[in-house]
Design an enzyme around this catalytic site. Structure first.
Site, short mmCIF file in Angstrom:
data_model
loop_
_atom_site.label_atom_id
_atom_site.label_comp_id
_atom_site.label_asym_id
_atom_site.label_seq_id
_atom_site.Cartn_x
_atom_site.Cartn_y
_atom_site.Cartn_z
NE ARG A 49 46.86 54.15 49.57
CZ ARG A 49 46.44 53.43 50.61
NH1 ARG A 49 45.16 53.07 50.69
NH2 ARG A 49 47.27 53.06 51.56
CG LEU B 208 39.20 49.05 53.12
CD1 LEU B 208 38.03 48.16 53.55
CD2 LEU B 208 40.41 48.82 54.02
CG HIS C 18 44.82 26.59 32.06
ND1 HIS C 18 44.28 25.37 32.40
CD2 HIS C 18 43.82 27.50 32.26
CE1 HIS C 18 43.03 25.51 32.79
NE2 HIS C 18 42.73 26.80 32.70
CB THR D 179 36.79 49.67 60.53
OG1 THR D 179 37.23 48.81 61.58
CG2 THR D 179 37.99 50.21 59.79
CD GLU E 242 49.59 23.49 32.40
OE1 GLU E 242 49.20 22.52 33.08
OE2 GLU E 242 49.07 24.63 32.47
CB CYS F 200 47.15 21.97 29.94
SG CYS F 200 46.63 23.69 30.19
CG ASP G 134 39.67 54.42 61.02
OD1 ASP G 134 39.65 55.34 61.85
OD2 ASP G 134 40.10 53.27 61.27
#
Length: 354
Positions: free
Chosen positions: A213, A210, A51, A202, A53, A90, A206
């Site tokens: 890049r 997704l 974590h 979609t 901390e 922590c 197309d």
């Protein structure tokens, strides 16, 4: 002399580095200060790793040695954890290091942790202050807190449109509405979420990838999960990048009539915190209609396109959906507007094809 707010802002800067990388854990940052000097800093990099901390404690030990930590103050963007999980608590690490003051921004909404840190630290003679830059920290932690409270991810609707609200250009013109700066900004936005949801329509039209890049945006994280919502899975083009590229195992197909359940399963099965909707107006309207969208990011291009493909293709609502906490950013000739959904309609309307 720097104030608690100043040091907490540095901790927030560390937390920002973890956005999009830590699910199902929250992005958290920490800095350690002694004699008005920064001696350690760190951020949570991924689930199962130390974590924030403990990253800051390790950084301080490496650069200044153990004695520097004695009598120091640690600033953390979220209440330090106090139970064993994949990593040790922590609070115990702070106590063992000899830290004498803990300042944190907001209380953890995990019921296993909430409010426990104060008692543990104060019983060890450590001074505690909470609530410093709380609102700024809670903004970063919205996805984590929403998952804790509802079992659903933080949902961002992102779209690019012409000034007349169209998401496609006239026939024969190129596919892009916005310019290079806006498209680069979308990549940065995509790098902050754990999953991208699109529609079958979609994908058929197309064949989007997704993916993130830019290599620098992928550092320390995987490609986002890609989720195709459709009632017609057999009609999806199997030569699309979603099903053929090297990340095809991170593509999921889900039914269109179970939007809320799909989002809940992404939390329970994939451990995600945040989702971005990148689809046409039908799916976007259905999600807004169901009250499942938390935030909108709209890219406006300075063109008028006409045509019949709107950014939202719903049947209309009895009340307008308003945004608040609105931010504007100019990106070349384009403008990005970002804001939280203030009110969403609830509807049981039949979903159209997507």
């Amino acid at each position: 002399m720097p104030s608690d707010d100043d040091w907490m802002q540095l901790a927030l800067d560390e937390a920002y580095l973890g956005i999009g990388k830590t699910a199902p854990n929250p992005p958290v940052g920490a800095v350690i200060v002694k004699d008005e000097r920064l001696i350690g800093k760190g951020w949570h990099r991924a689930a199962g790793q130390p974590h924030a901390e403990r990253e800051a404690l390790a950084n301080s030990l490496q650069t200044h040695g153990p004695e520097a930590l004695k009598g120091a103050t640690i600033y953390v963007t979220l209440e330090p954890c106090s139970t064993y999980g994949r990593t040790p608590p922590c609070t115990q690490g702070i106590i063992d290091a000899g830290i004498t003051r803990v300042v944190y921004a907001c209380v953890d909404k995990n019921p296993s942790h909430a409010g426990r840190a104060d008692k543990l630290l104060e019983s060890a003679g450590i001074a505690v202050r909470s609530g410093v830059l709380r609102e700024a920290a809670e903004k970063i932690l919205r996805p984590f807190f929403k998952v804790r409270e509802t079992g659903l991810p933080w949902v961002i609707w992102k779209t690019a449109m012409s000034l007349d609200g169209r998401i496609t250009r006239p026939p024969g013109e190129g596919q892009w509405l916005t310019g290079a700066l806006a498209r680069a900004d979308v990549q940065k936005l995509r790098a902050t979420v754990d999953a991208v949801v699109t529609s079958g329509e979609t994908v058929r039209r197309d064949k989007p990838a997704l993916t993130i890049r830019e290599r620098n945006l992928l550092e320390g994280r995987s490609q986002p999960w890609r989720v195709v919502v459709t009632g017609f899975p057999d009609s999806l083009p199997r030569d699309a990048a979603l099903f053929t590229d090297e990340w095809r195992e991170r593509t999921l197909i889900r039914p269109r009539h179970e939007l809320e359940n799909t989002l809940a399963q992404l939390v329970s099965n994939q451990g995600i915190l945040s989702v971005m909707i990148e689809a046409g107006g039908v799916l976007a309207a259905a999600l807004l209609d169901a009250g499942l969208v938390d935030e909108a990011v709209l890219y406006y291009a300075p063109i008028l396109c006409g045509g019949s493909t709107p950014s939202l293709a719903g049947k209309g609502w009895s009340e307008a959906i308003h945004l608040n906490e609105i931010e504007y950013l100019r990106l070349g000739d384009d403008v990005r507007m970002r804001g939280l959904i203030l009110k969403s309609q609830q509807s049981s309307a039949t979903l159209p094809r997507f």
